[in-house]
Write an enzyme that holds these catalytic residues in place. Structure first.
Site, short mmCIF file in Angstrom:
data_model
loop_
_atom_site.label_atom_id
_atom_site.label_comp_id
_atom_site.label_asym_id
_atom_site.label_seq_id
_atom_site.Cartn_x
_atom_site.Cartn_y
_atom_site.Cartn_z
N PRO A 10 0.79 -1.22 0.00
CA PRO A 10 0.00 0.00 0.00
C PRO A 10 0.83 1.28 0.00
CG PRO A 10 -0.11 -1.11 2.12
CD PRO A 10 0.56 -2.05 1.17
N ASN A 11 0.32 2.23 -0.74
CA ASN A 11 0.88 3.59 -0.86
C ASN A 11 2.13 3.67 -1.73
OD1 ASN A 11 -1.07 4.88 0.94
ND2 ASN A 11 -0.10 3.66 2.54
N ARG A 18 5.25 10.73 -2.50
CA ARG A 18 4.95 10.43 -1.10
C ARG A 18 6.20 10.65 -0.24
NH1 ARG A 18 4.89 4.25 1.15
NH2 ARG A 18 4.19 4.77 3.24
N TYR A 23 11.32 8.50 0.98
CA TYR A 23 11.21 7.48 -0.06
C TYR A 23 11.79 7.91 -1.40
CZ TYR A 23 8.08 5.34 3.34
OH TYR A 23 7.57 4.78 4.49
N ASN A 75 7.95 -5.77 -1.41
CA ASN A 75 7.93 -4.67 -0.44
C ASN A 75 6.48 -4.59 0.06
OD1 ASN A 75 7.89 -2.44 1.14
ND2 ASN A 75 8.97 -1.10 -0.32
N ALA A 78 3.30 -1.11 4.65
CA ALA A 78 2.79 -1.15 6.03
C ALA A 78 2.35 -2.55 6.44
CB ALA A 78 1.64 -0.16 6.18
N GLU A 99 12.67 -9.67 0.87
CA GLU A 99 11.89 -8.54 1.40
C GLU A 99 12.71 -7.26 1.20
OE1 GLU A 99 10.58 -9.16 5.48
OE2 GLU A 99 10.50 -6.99 5.82
N HIS A 101 12.76 -2.92 1.55
CA HIS A 101 12.19 -1.64 2.00
C HIS A 101 13.07 -0.51 1.51
CE1 HIS A 101 9.40 -3.73 4.58
NE2 HIS A 101 10.41 -4.50 4.95
N ARG A 108 13.63 4.07 12.19
CA ARG A 108 12.34 4.77 12.26
C ARG A 108 11.57 4.33 13.51
NH1 ARG A 108 9.52 4.41 6.58
NH2 ARG A 108 8.23 5.99 7.61
C1 DQA Z 1 8.36 0.70 3.63
C2 DQA Z 1 8.50 0.84 5.14
C3 DQA Z 1 7.17 0.61 5.83
O1 DQA Z 1 7.31 0.73 7.24
C4 DQA Z 1 6.16 1.63 5.35
O2 DQA Z 1 4.90 1.36 5.93
C5 DQA Z 1 6.06 1.70 3.88
C6 DQA Z 1 7.27 1.60 3.08
C7 DQA Z 1 9.67 1.07 2.88
O3 DQA Z 1 9.77 0.71 1.72
O4 DQA Z 1 10.55 1.71 3.45
O5 DQA Z 1 5.00 1.97 3.32
O6 DQA Z 1 8.06 -0.65 3.32
#
Ligand code: DQA
Length: 152
Positions: A10-11, A18, A23, A75, A78, A99, A101, A108
């Site tokens: 998501p997002n 964003r 990011y 990825n 959240a 995985e 990120h 964080r």
């Molecule tokens: C994320 C890190 C997550 O904590 C966050 O909710 C994201 C992006 C990252 O790519 O750094 O949406 O996965």
């Protein structure tokens, strides 16, 4: 040809706009284009998917398994920190995955330090922005070739 899933949570459709200080300014399209170049170099084909919905991500893992894809770069955004359903989908399919990120989740908030998926992953890459996907793809490919040299 080896086919791999690149699954974005998501997002991540908002990448580039964003929270750019966290990011970066690379859009999801640009990130995917760059990964496709690396994939071509490695001789693999990528299927890109993004969903803002937990069930959509679960469905995409099932679909990749049904279609015979060999592995995934994930990825989960959240859902990393909350999704037992996505964990169970990856467990059920046994799909090898890395995985990824963009941000360094360990620098964080404490709730981002916990992943429900990391112990199932071949490995975890975080904190390197879009480069992390490229590193993840190369690592995933290397592990798959190790397991089956015909894939190389
Ligand atoms: C994320 C890190 C997550 O904590 C966050 O909710 C994201 C992006 C990252 O790519 O750094 O949406 O996965």
């Amino acid at each position: 040809m080896t086919r791999l899933l690149v699954l974005q949570g998501p997002n991540l459709n908002l990448l580039g706009r964003r929270e750019p200080e966290l990011y970066g300014r690379v859009t999801l399209d640009a990130l995917q284009d760059r990964l496709d170049v690396v994939a071509a170099e490695l001789g693999v084909e990528l299927q890109h998917a993004q969903s803002n919905h937990e069930g959509g991500l679960v469905d995409r893992v099932h679909q990749a398994w049904a279609d015979g894809l060999t592995g995934a770069l994930v990825n989960p955004a959240a859902y990393t920190h909350s999704s037992i359903a996505l964990r169970d989908a990856l467990l059920a399919t046994g799909m090898p995955f890395v995985e990824v990120h963009l941000s360094n989740v360990y620098a964080r908030e404490p709730f981002r330090h916990k992943s429900l998926l990391s112990d199932l992953a071949l490995g975890v890459i975080c904190g390197f922005g879009p480069l992390g996907y490229e590193l993840g793809l190369r690592a995933l490919h290397a592990r798959l070739v190790e397991a089956d040299p015909h894939l190389g």
